[in-house]
Design a protein around this motif. Structure first.
Motif, PDB file in Angstrom:
ATOM      1  N   TYR A  26       2.985  12.166 -21.043  1.00 18.49           N
ATOM      2  CA  TYR A  26       3.923  11.371 -20.255  1.00 18.49           C
ATOM      3  C   TYR A  26       4.695  10.390 -21.128  1.00 18.49           C
ATOM      4  CZ  TYR A  26       0.958   7.136 -20.328  1.00 18.49           C
ATOM      5  OH  TYR A  26       0.239   6.024 -20.714  1.00 18.49           O
ATOM      6  N   THR A  56       7.779  12.707 -17.136  1.00 13.92           N
ATOM      7  CA  THR A  56       8.627  11.903 -18.010  1.00 13.92           C
ATOM      8  C   THR A  56       9.892  11.472 -17.291  1.00 13.92           C
ATOM      9  OG1 THR A  56       9.678  11.838 -20.203  1.00 13.92           O
ATOM     10  CG2 THR A  56       9.882  13.884 -18.963  1.00 13.92           C
ATOM     11  N   ILE A  90       1.448  10.624 -11.536  1.00 13.02           N
ATOM     12  CA  ILE A  90       0.358  11.144 -12.365  1.00 13.02           C
ATOM     13  C   ILE A  90      -0.944  11.203 -11.576  1.00 13.02           C
ATOM     14  CG2 ILE A  90      -1.014  10.730 -14.446  1.00 13.02           C
ATOM     15  CD1 ILE A  90       1.420   9.483 -15.733  1.00 13.02           C
TER      16      ILE A  90
END
Length: 482
Positions: A21, A61, A103
């Motif tokens: 990430y 991202t 996440i």
């Protein structure tokens, strides 16, 4: 790249959901700022999945997602079929808390930050640390610097204070910090916006401290990447002129210039239960420009350097101590200078750096493979330690901006390991437009590396800008002295 060395560990491994990430804090226009690389991110993820078929890989991202995605002009990106992507447009404001929610829904076993750099403030690794803190509190293992470590490396004045304190308390040996003065911009200019201030006592104090420095000195921004906007002043009057000018628009560090050899290294730190092991790489040597500082566009890097005449073993011990005291985790980059057999620390960056892909090339691996290795628990001597013994010499140098087709052609040339380009189409000054960097070599000795470099330059005049290669010739001439 060869994946055979992973074979034994694959037999001992178990399934994991591994997530990479990175966040962003700036708006990003993919039509005006282009990032291209060969091998592409897609190619590297395909290779990673082949090397670690027992794991499942994810990417979360914000654009541009440097090192993780290949972004096109329309905002789309190329995908590896073996990776699941969650890409957030940087036009959207995403807090660390909101980013973490994405996440947490995936619930990975491991989350690895791949923080990159940006301007005007080099602080994205702090946001990534904030994400890691939330993930850790939810039971997800992370490879990322702590909030405290990230903030220390972001604030250069704080870096100097913390490292100096460790040196004075003998927690770190054989390492020095150049003497420096921190200039708080608002206080320095307080008489301009505070009508009741008749005399600026803070400014008088700063001027008195600057007089005590040995010249020349470096003037750099306290919060941005230090190579950008750095000034060299050879006299007290030059410093005062700069500080009183319109160019002084932020907090600054006035630091004594150390006339020596510039180096940079990376430290990879991996967790195993409650223990963190730090692997200090042999450093790369950096070229400098006519002012004696490293320039993003012109800097050349050669390494890893293992010659004992450079006091590498002493450096590694000092950086091991530094890593333990500041609790490094994941990848940390350090800038250094060697003068008269003494090592000086200039800067710490708690993120992936401009050196990361070059190090990976010297190991004949991808950066993604190296990051994944950090998550693997080894019963025997780690792959990481074994591959350190196989590092070969490479050179990282710059050429002028290339088309995407030209970059791909360059990547196919013999001995070229990696090609990367940052191109700002809206930049008005040449130094801000970007550059194309090439990593070349992967050989055992400097003589052979010099031959490979000379062959590339002589056979590829179409791509080469001779004005950008002086740093390479300077470094090869330096090696003759050793």
């Amino acid at each position: 790249m060869n994946c055979q060395i992973f074979f034994f560990d694959l037999l001992c491994s178990y399934f994991m959901k591994i997530l990479f990430y990175s966040t962003n804090s700036n708006k990003f226009d993919c039509k005006t700022f282009k990032i291209n690389s060969f091998p592409t991110c897609k190619m590297e993820f395909d290779e990673l999945a082949n090397c670690f078929p027992e794991h499942e890989f994810f990417v979360v991202t914000q654009t541009p997602g440097m090192f993780l995605i290949d972004l096109f002009d329309d905002g789309s990106f190329s995908k590896s079929e073996k990776v699941k992507y969650f890409v957030i447009n940087s036009d959207e404001s995403f807090s660390a808390e909101k980013f973490s929610e994405t996440i947490l829904k995936i619930n990975p076993d491991v989350a690895i930050s791949v923080s990159f750099w940006t301007t005007p403030f080099d602080w994205l690794f702090i946001k990534d640390s904030l994400v890691a803190d939330i993930l850790n509190s939810n039971g997800i293992k992370t490879y990322c610097a702590t909030n405290e470590t990230s903030f220390i490396s972001f604030d250069k004045n704080l870096t100097n204070q913390k490292v100096n304190e460790l040196i004075l308390n003998k927690k770190i040996k054989n390492l020095k910090i150049p003497k420096s003065i921190y200039v708080h911009h608002e206080l320095f200019c307080s008489e301009k916006n505070k009508i009741n201030v008749q005399e600026n006592v803070y400014k008088e104090y700063i001027f008195s401290e600057i007089k005590k420095l040995n010249f020349p000195v470096i003037i750099k921004d306290n919060y941005c990447t230090s190579s950008y906007g750095m000034e060299v002043a050879t006299s007290y009057n030059q410093v005062i002129t700069f500080l009183n000018s319109k160019r002084n628009n932020s907090d600054r560090i006035i630091q004594e210039y150390i006339e020596g050899i510039n180096f940079g290294t990376e430290i990879y730190s991996n967790k195993n239960k409650n223990k963190i092991t730090h692997h200090v790489h042999s450093p790369f040597i950096f070229s400098t420009n006519k002012y004696g500082i490293t320039s993003p566009k012109q800097s050349v890097k050669i390494g890893p350097i293992k010659n004992p005449k450079f006091k590498i073993s002493k450096l590694k011990k000092s950086l091991q101590q530094l890593a333990c005291e500041l609790k490094f985790c994941g990848i940390t980059q350090v800038d250094l200078i060697l003068k008269n057999d003494e090592w000086y620390l200039l800067e710490i960056n708690s993120r992936v750096s401009g050196m990361s892909k070059t190090y990976a090339s010297s190991m004949n691996k991808s950066l993604l493979q190296i990051l994944t290795e950090l998550t693997q628990e080894k019963k025997l001597k780690s792959i990481f330690e074994r591959k350190n013994q196989k590092e070969n010499l490479v050179i990282n140098f710059k050429v002028s901006i290339q088309t995407e087709n030209q970059m791909e052609e360059i990547s196919k040339i013999k001995n070229v390991k990696y090609v990367n380009q940052l191109h700002n189409l809206e930049a008005k000054q040449d130094r801000e437009k970007g550059f194309c960097e090439i990593v070349l070599g992967n050989t055992k000795n400097f003589e052979q590396l010099k031959l490979i470099f000379d062959d590339f330059v002589n056979e590829n005049k179409l791509y080469v800008d001779e004005t950008l290669l002086q740093g390479a010739y300077d470094l090869f001439n330096l090696f003759k002295k050793f």
